[in-house]
Design a protein around this motif. Structure first.
Motif, PDB file in Angstrom:
ATOM      1  N   VAL A 175       0.885  -1.150   0.142  1.00 38.88           N
ATOM      2  CA  VAL A 175      -0.001   0.084  -0.201  1.00 38.88           C
ATOM      3  C   VAL A 175       0.833   1.265  -0.055  1.00 38.88           C
ATOM      4  O   VAL A 175       1.618   1.427   0.979  1.00 38.88           O
ATOM      5  CB  VAL A 175      -0.970   0.078   1.318  1.00 38.88           C
ATOM      6  CG1 VAL A 175      -1.813   1.394   1.232  1.00 38.88           C
ATOM      7  CG2 VAL A 175      -1.631  -1.159   1.257  1.00 38.88           C
ATOM      8  N   ARG A 176       0.700   1.866  -1.209  1.00 35.38           N
ATOM      9  CA  ARG A 176       1.561   3.064  -1.255  1.00 35.38           C
ATOM     10  C   ARG A 176       1.671   4.240  -0.126  1.00 35.38           C
ATOM     11  O   ARG A 176       0.775   4.599   0.705  1.00 35.38           O
ATOM     12  CB  ARG A 176       1.410   3.965  -2.131  1.00 35.38           C
ATOM     13  CG  ARG A 176       2.222   5.026  -2.870  1.00 35.38           C
ATOM     14  CD  ARG A 176       1.953   5.403  -4.233  1.00 35.38           C
ATOM     15  NE  ARG A 176       2.197   4.722  -5.175  1.00 35.38           N
ATOM     16  CZ  ARG A 176       1.943   4.759  -6.579  1.00 35.38           C
ATOM     17  NH1 ARG A 176       1.147   5.720  -6.870  1.00 35.38           N
ATOM     18  NH2 ARG A 176       2.364   3.909  -7.514  1.00 35.38           N
ATOM     19  N   ASP A 177       2.815   4.376   0.517  1.00 39.33           N
ATOM     20  CA  ASP A 177       3.328   5.196   1.604  1.00 39.33           C
ATOM     21  C   ASP A 177       2.722   4.655   2.856  1.00 39.33           C
ATOM     22  O   ASP A 177       2.531   5.568   3.954  1.00 39.33           O
ATOM     23  CB  ASP A 177       2.775   6.551   1.314  1.00 39.33           C
ATOM     24  CG  ASP A 177       3.570   7.302  -0.099  1.00 39.33           C
ATOM     25  OD1 ASP A 177       4.705   6.885  -0.202  1.00 39.33           O
ATOM     26  OD2 ASP A 177       2.927   7.952  -0.808  1.00 39.33           O
ATOM     27  N   GLY A 178       2.279   3.480   2.957  1.00 40.78           N
ATOM     28  CA  GLY A 178       1.538   3.051   4.139  1.00 40.78           C
ATOM     29  C   GLY A 178       0.256   3.809   4.527  1.00 40.78           C
ATOM     30  O   GLY A 178      -0.045   4.021   5.638  1.00 40.78           O
ATOM     31  N   ASN A 179      -0.529   4.345   3.401  1.00 39.59           N
ATOM     32  CA  ASN A 179      -1.612   5.469   3.654  1.00 39.59           C
ATOM     33  C   ASN A 179      -2.870   4.404   3.736  1.00 39.59           C
ATOM     34  O   ASN A 179      -3.153   3.800   2.646  1.00 39.59           O
ATOM     35  CB  ASN A 179      -1.519   6.243   2.560  1.00 39.59           C
ATOM     36  CG  ASN A 179      -2.638   7.319   2.849  1.00 39.59           C
ATOM     37  OD1 ASN A 179      -3.581   7.300   3.356  1.00 39.59           O
ATOM     38  ND2 ASN A 179      -2.395   8.520   2.128  1.00 39.59           N
ATOM     39  N   SER A 180      -3.682   4.477   4.743  1.00 40.89           N
ATOM     40  CA  SER A 180      -4.568   3.685   4.842  1.00 40.89           C
ATOM     41  C   SER A 180      -6.186   4.323   4.056  1.00 40.89           C
ATOM     42  O   SER A 180      -6.969   3.723   4.300  1.00 40.89           O
ATOM     43  CB  SER A 180      -5.167   3.365   6.089  1.00 40.89           C
ATOM     44  OG  SER A 180      -5.244   4.190   7.013  1.00 40.89           O
ATOM     45  N   ALA A 181      -5.694   5.597   3.755  1.00 45.28           N
ATOM     46  CA  ALA A 181      -7.062   6.146   3.164  1.00 45.28           C
ATOM     47  C   ALA A 181      -7.680   5.500   1.911  1.00 45.28           C
ATOM     48  O   ALA A 181      -6.848   4.725   1.105  1.00 45.28           O
ATOM     49  CB  ALA A 181      -6.667   7.526   2.708  1.00 45.28           C
ATOM     50  N   ASN A 182      -8.927   5.393   1.678  1.00 43.56           N
ATOM     51  CA  ASN A 182      -9.582   4.766   0.707  1.00 43.56           C
ATOM     52  C   ASN A 182      -8.945   5.480  -0.630  1.00 43.56           C
ATOM     53  O   ASN A 182      -8.669   6.881  -0.595  1.00 43.56           O
ATOM     54  CB  ASN A 182     -11.255   5.128   0.513  1.00 43.56           C
ATOM     55  CG  ASN A 182     -11.711   4.370   1.597  1.00 43.56           C
ATOM     56  OD1 ASN A 182     -11.256   3.501   2.049  1.00 43.56           O
ATOM     57  ND2 ASN A 182     -13.062   4.926   2.047  1.00 43.56           N
ATOM     58  N   GLY A 183      -8.682   4.803  -1.642  1.00 44.25           N
ATOM     59  CA  GLY A 183      -8.182   5.287  -2.754  1.00 44.25           C
ATOM     60  C   GLY A 183      -6.809   5.176  -3.071  1.00 44.25           C
ATOM     61  O   GLY A 183      -6.280   5.480  -4.261  1.00 44.25           O
ATOM     62  N   THR A 184      -5.952   4.882  -1.836  1.00 43.10           N
ATOM     63  CA  THR A 184      -4.579   4.816  -1.948  1.00 43.10           C
ATOM     64  C   THR A 184      -4.186   3.649  -2.942  1.00 43.10           C
ATOM     65  O   THR A 184      -4.624   2.375  -2.913  1.00 43.10           O
ATOM     66  CB  THR A 184      -3.994   4.329  -0.503  1.00 43.10           C
ATOM     67  OG1 THR A 184      -4.059   5.400   0.159  1.00 43.10           O
ATOM     68  CG2 THR A 184      -2.319   4.327  -0.985  1.00 43.10           C
TER      69      THR A 184
END
Length: 398
Positions: free
Chosen positions: A149-158
């Protein structure tokens, strides 16, 4: 109407093993064959067999195909698990992972860390091969890198990508069994039924709307965002629908406007500090669509999430009604702007309608800055909740 800069919105693989199943182990009989045998040793029967699951990773969110789009090149992303076919992953005996019978594919057969994952027609390439290690990493052997998951970002759409395997949480995946019949290969997600706002109620809310904003267009776009106005009890669902449509009403003059009227603002929406710049032109990222999406970074983020190149072609939001609604719903579901909650979460968690105003345009309107603008939104919300026969709740203003 528009906020000051920055404007928030608008205007090493190990031995292959079976992936852990989080519900009941119902896949065990076939998973032992598919997940424990290297692809080059599969029998003909295993080649044609498959297991369907949702792959769940960071923050309990799922591998997802943006906007339930089956077209080649569609972004593969992280998104709230929602049970749609866009998250139904078929683990095939040939070593592929498929959604809508298309393969999870490393873009341009890249092997560099950070190369994105997309949906693509299955072609037998090594960039479409995936294996699962004992540590529950999902690895592309050709690159010797993990699904990440790019940049460890858990936001929807990552966006999902490949990256050097580190054992980090953003590279860990479990599989949850999926049951039930599956639609034909490549079929798009079906329009969601049962929207809490009927077409007659929609007509009553927007009697003079522009024909661009159709009820069908809204309900079809909602199928890509199944959590909107379906979460919680009947009261919460109706309150969220009313809140969404009230903000849309304010942004678009009762759904009469498609693009921002003040052309003098247009050059202001290019944040030149962004590495990708403003390739469509400095004055190309003005407010458009149901929530008057603006700024180059919002067009970039929305396009990445939806699998549509809105950075280079922002005009799609004013020319394609489905894209316009999806861009608006993307913002509603994923962006908190100057607030602390997305508008969706604000309504679902009963933080009040005022929090949706803060998330959408709070830097300009809230805390006494533009009381009339805030009251316009509140008035629309109260009118729409009345049409839906539900109390508006508290905390209406910001």
């Amino acid at each position: 109407m528009m906020s000051t800069t920055p404007r928030p919105r608008l205007r090493s693989p190990g031995r292959l093993v079976r992936v852990g199943l989080t519900t009941g182990g119902v896949l065990a009989a076939v998973a032992a064959t598919l997940f424990a045998v290297a692809p080059d040793k599969l029998s003909p029967a295993a080649e044609s067999s498959s297991v369907e699951a949702r792959f769940i990773g960071l923050a309990g969110k799922c591998v997802d195909v943006a906007a339930a789009n089956s077209a080649d090149g569609t972004a593969v992303q992280l998104f709230d698990c929602n049970g749609t076919d866009a998250q139904r992953v078929s683990k095939r005996g040939d070593g592929t992972l498929r959604v809508f019978d298309k393969c999870l594919d490393v873009v341009d057969a890249g092997t560099d860390a950070g190369t994105a994952i997309q949906l693509w027609n299955c072609n037998g390439g090594p960039n479409q091969q995936w294996v699962v290690t004992e540590a529950l990493d999902i690895v592309n052997p050709a690159a010797d890198k993990c699904l990440d998951v790019r940049d460890g970002n858990s936001a929807n759409g990552t966006r999902l990508q490949i990256w050097t395997c580190t054992g980090a949480a953003q590279q860990k995946w479990t599989a949850e069994a999926v049951g039930g019949a599956r639609r034909g290969a490549g079929a798009p997600a079906a329009p969601r039924t049962g929207f809490v706002v009927s077409e007659a109620q929609f007509d009553a809310m927007f009697p003079g709307r522009n024909s661009f904003y159709t009820y069908k267009g809204l309900t079809e776009a909602l199928s890509a965002f199944p959590g909107i106005a379906t979460t919680g009890d009947d009261i919460v669902r109706k309150q969220e629908a009313a809140a969404l449509l009230a903000n849309v009403s304010h942004e678009t003059g009762g759904m009469t406007e498609i693009v921002e009227g003040n052309t003098a603002n247009y050059p202001d929406y290019c944040d030149v500090s962004q590495s990708y710049g403003c390739p469509a032109g400095q004055d190309a990222y003005f407010g458009r669509g149901p929530v008057q999406l603006s700024w180059n970074y919002n067009y970039k983020a929305a396009g990445d999430a939806l699998g549509i190149d809105l950075l280079n072609n922002p005009w799609l939001v004013q020319n394609d009604a489905t894209v316009a609604w999806k861009a608006g719903l993307w913002f509603w579901s994923t962006r908190s702007g100057p607030g602390t909650l997305t508008p969706h979460d604000a309504m679902v968690n009963q933080a009040g309608f005022g929090q949706t105003i803060r998330s959408i345009n709070g830097a300009v309107e809230c805390d006494g800055k533009k009381r009339a603008e805030v009251q316009s939104r509140v008035d629309a919300y109260q009118r729409f909740t009345q049409i839906l026969g539900v109390a508006p709740g508290g905390n209406l203003s910001c």
